[in-house]
Write a protein that holds these residues in place. Structure first.
Motif, mmCIF file in Angstrom:
data_model
loop_
_atom_site.group_PDB
_atom_site.id
_atom_site.type_symbol
_atom_site.label_atom_id
_atom_site.label_comp_id
_atom_site.label_asym_id
_atom_site.label_seq_id
_atom_site.Cartn_x
_atom_site.Cartn_y
_atom_site.Cartn_z
ATOM 1 N N THR A 230 41.047 52.452 41.414
ATOM 2 C CA THR A 230 39.607 52.652 41.249
ATOM 3 C C THR A 230 39.207 52.269 39.830
ATOM 4 O O THR A 230 39.834 52.718 38.872
ATOM 5 C CB THR A 230 39.230 54.127 41.506
ATOM 6 N N TYR A 231 38.187 51.426 39.726
ATOM 7 C CA TYR A 231 37.560 51.114 38.443
ATOM 8 C C TYR A 231 36.185 51.769 38.462
ATOM 9 O O TYR A 231 35.468 51.678 39.452
ATOM 10 C CB TYR A 231 37.302 49.621 38.269
ATOM 11 N N THR A 232 35.809 52.400 37.365
ATOM 12 C CA THR A 232 34.433 52.843 37.189
ATOM 13 C C THR A 232 33.950 52.364 35.829
ATOM 14 O O THR A 232 34.740 52.222 34.882
ATOM 15 C CB THR A 232 34.273 54.375 37.284
ATOM 16 N N TRP A 233 32.656 52.085 35.767
ATOM 17 C CA TRP A 233 32.026 51.639 34.529
ATOM 18 C C TRP A 233 30.795 52.479 34.274
ATOM 19 O O TRP A 233 29.996 52.719 35.177
ATOM 20 C CB TRP A 233 31.617 50.169 34.635
ATOM 21 N N ALA A 234 30.637 52.944 33.028
ATOM 22 C CA ALA A 234 29.475 53.743 32.649
ATOM 23 C C ALA A 234 29.054 53.338 31.241
ATOM 24 O O ALA A 234 29.888 52.965 30.413
ATOM 25 C CB ALA A 234 29.820 55.225 32.683
ATOM 26 N N ASP A 235 27.760 53.430 30.980
ATOM 27 C CA ASP A 235 27.261 53.170 29.632
ATOM 28 C C ASP A 235 27.811 54.243 28.698
ATOM 29 O O ASP A 235 27.904 55.419 29.079
ATOM 30 C CB ASP A 235 25.727 53.206 29.613
ATOM 31 N N ASP A 236 28.180 53.831 27.487
ATOM 32 C CA ASP A 236 28.736 54.810 26.546
ATOM 33 C C ASP A 236 27.673 55.391 25.615
ATOM 34 O O ASP A 236 27.986 56.196 24.754
ATOM 35 C CB ASP A 236 29.894 54.200 25.737
ATOM 36 N N GLY A 237 26.410 54.975 25.764
ATOM 37 C CA GLY A 237 25.333 55.502 24.942
ATOM 38 C C GLY A 237 25.115 54.736 23.652
ATOM 39 O O GLY A 237 24.173 55.006 22.916
ATOM 40 N N ALA A 238 26.008 53.781 23.351
ATOM 41 C CA ALA A 238 25.882 53.000 22.117
ATOM 42 C C ALA A 238 25.894 51.501 22.423
ATOM 43 O O ALA A 238 26.247 50.696 21.566
ATOM 44 C CB ALA A 238 27.011 53.358 21.154
ATOM 45 N N GLY A 239 25.560 51.145 23.646
ATOM 46 C CA GLY A 239 25.528 49.736 24.029
ATOM 47 C C GLY A 239 26.839 49.213 24.584
ATOM 48 O O GLY A 239 26.942 48.051 24.957
ATOM 49 N N GLY A 240 27.841 50.071 24.628
ATOM 50 C CA GLY A 240 29.144 49.674 25.154
ATOM 51 C C GLY A 240 29.379 50.267 26.533
ATOM 52 O O GLY A 240 28.473 50.831 27.157
ATOM 53 N N THR A 241 30.609 50.137 26.992
ATOM 54 C CA THR A 241 30.977 50.567 28.338
ATOM 55 C C THR A 241 32.215 51.441 28.303
ATOM 56 O O THR A 241 33.209 51.085 27.657
ATOM 57 C CB THR A 241 31.279 49.332 29.221
ATOM 58 N N LEU A 242 32.171 52.558 29.008
ATOM 59 C CA LEU A 242 33.357 53.364 29.242
ATOM 60 C C LEU A 242 33.920 52.887 30.574
ATOM 61 O O LEU A 242 33.278 53.043 31.617
ATOM 62 C CB LEU A 242 33.017 54.851 29.315
ATOM 63 N N MET A 243 35.103 52.266 30.527
ATOM 64 C CA MET A 243 35.763 51.831 31.751
ATOM 65 C C MET A 243 36.919 52.772 32.033
ATOM 66 O O MET A 243 37.725 53.061 31.151
ATOM 67 C CB MET A 243 36.297 50.413 31.648
ATOM 68 N N THR A 244 36.978 53.235 33.272
ATOM 69 C CA THR A 244 38.051 54.105 33.719
ATOM 70 C C THR A 244 38.844 53.385 34.794
ATOM 71 O O THR A 244 38.263 52.759 35.684
ATOM 72 C CB THR A 244 37.483 55.427 34.259
ATOM 73 N N LEU A 245 40.154 53.470 34.687
ATOM 74 C CA LEU A 245 41.082 52.850 35.628
ATOM 75 C C LEU A 245 41.965 53.962 36.187
ATOM 76 O O LEU A 245 42.599 54.694 35.427
ATOM 77 C CB LEU A 245 41.924 51.800 34.899
ATOM 78 N N ARG A 246 41.957 54.088 37.518
ATOM 79 C CA ARG A 246 42.773 55.120 38.157
ATOM 80 C C ARG A 246 43.652 54.476 39.214
ATOM 81 O O ARG A 246 43.180 53.717 40.054
ATOM 82 C CB ARG A 246 41.889 56.170 38.816
ATOM 83 N N ASN A 247 44.940 54.787 39.172
ATOM 84 C CA ASN A 247 45.899 54.358 40.189
ATOM 85 C C ASN A 247 46.483 55.611 40.816
ATOM 86 O O ASN A 247 47.037 56.457 40.112
ATOM 87 C CB ASN A 247 47.030 53.521 39.596
ATOM 88 N N ALA A 248 46.370 55.717 42.122
ATOM 89 C CA ALA A 248 46.911 56.874 42.827
ATOM 90 C C ALA A 248 47.634 56.397 44.077
ATOM 91 O O ALA A 248 47.156 55.489 44.770
ATOM 92 C CB ALA A 248 45.789 57.842 43.201
ATOM 93 N N GLY A 249 48.787 56.986 44.348
ATOM 94 C CA GLY A 249 49.526 56.593 45.537
ATOM 95 C C GLY A 249 50.614 57.583 45.869
ATOM 96 O O GLY A 249 50.944 58.463 45.073
ATOM 97 N N GLN A 250 51.158 57.407 47.052
ATOM 98 C CA GLN A 250 52.209 58.288 47.536
ATOM 99 C C GLN A 250 53.457 57.469 47.846
ATOM 100 O O GLN A 250 53.605 56.950 48.943
ATOM 101 C CB GLN A 250 51.740 59.019 48.804
ATOM 102 N N PRO A 251 54.344 57.307 46.855
ATOM 103 C CA PRO A 251 55.568 56.567 47.122
ATOM 104 C C PRO A 251 56.438 57.305 48.136
ATOM 105 O O PRO A 251 56.388 58.527 48.230
ATOM 106 C CB PRO A 251 56.258 56.474 45.766
#
Length: 148
Positions: free
Chosen positions: A91-112
């Motif tokens: 999952t990628y999410t993108w949000a404004d950081d309030g200063a003109g930039g972007t907070l990008m979050t990267l999540r990897n989840a799985g069940q080996p």
């Protein structure tokens, strides 16, 4: 269970970060372990799109297919393996950081399963280190382009 969450602030507008990061053609440039991305379905990216990835992780060559489950341009992208070594959801999410930039979050989840389940804690820490490097690489690429 493997569940790795990492994030970074990228000093670029959210639309730019999201457009670049969500394009599978760019993945080999910013993901340390991804060697190639090949579209199985026609472009552009949409729910149902499938992309084959070739990667190297923990000293092994891996081939897997991601299928897009959710895509809200500029906000969220969810992909899951349609086939491969073990089920994984990214999952990628993108949000404004309030200063003109972007907070990008990267999540990897799985069940080996099988032997991979025994190695899950090691895999999670290795994946976390790789994700931190990947986001740093993405940040560097996009911020350098802004200065050029």
């Amino acid at each position: 269970m493997v569940d790795v969450l990492t994030s970074a602030v990228i000093h670029r507008p959210r639309a730019d970060v999201a457009a670049y990061a969500a394009d599978p053609d760019n993945a080999p440039e910013w993901y340390v372990n991804i060697r190639s991305a090949t579209w199985r379905t026609p472009k552009p990216l949409a729910v149902g799109s499938e992309v084959d990835f070739a990667a190297r992780f923990l000293g092994r060559d891996l081939a897997y297919t991601y299928r897009v489950e959710e895509f809200v341009p500029g906000e969220r992208l969810v992909m899951a393996t349609a086939q491969g070594p073990f089920p994984m959801r990214t999952t990628y999410t993108w949000a404004d950081d309030g200063a003109g930039g972007t907070l990008m979050t990267l999540r990897n989840a799985g069940q080996p399963s099988g032997f991979a389940s025994v190695a899950a804690p090691f895999m999670a820490s290795t994946m976390r280190r790789a994700n931190v490097k990947d986001l740093a690489r993405l940040k560097g690429i996009l911020e350098r382009r802004a200065r050029a």
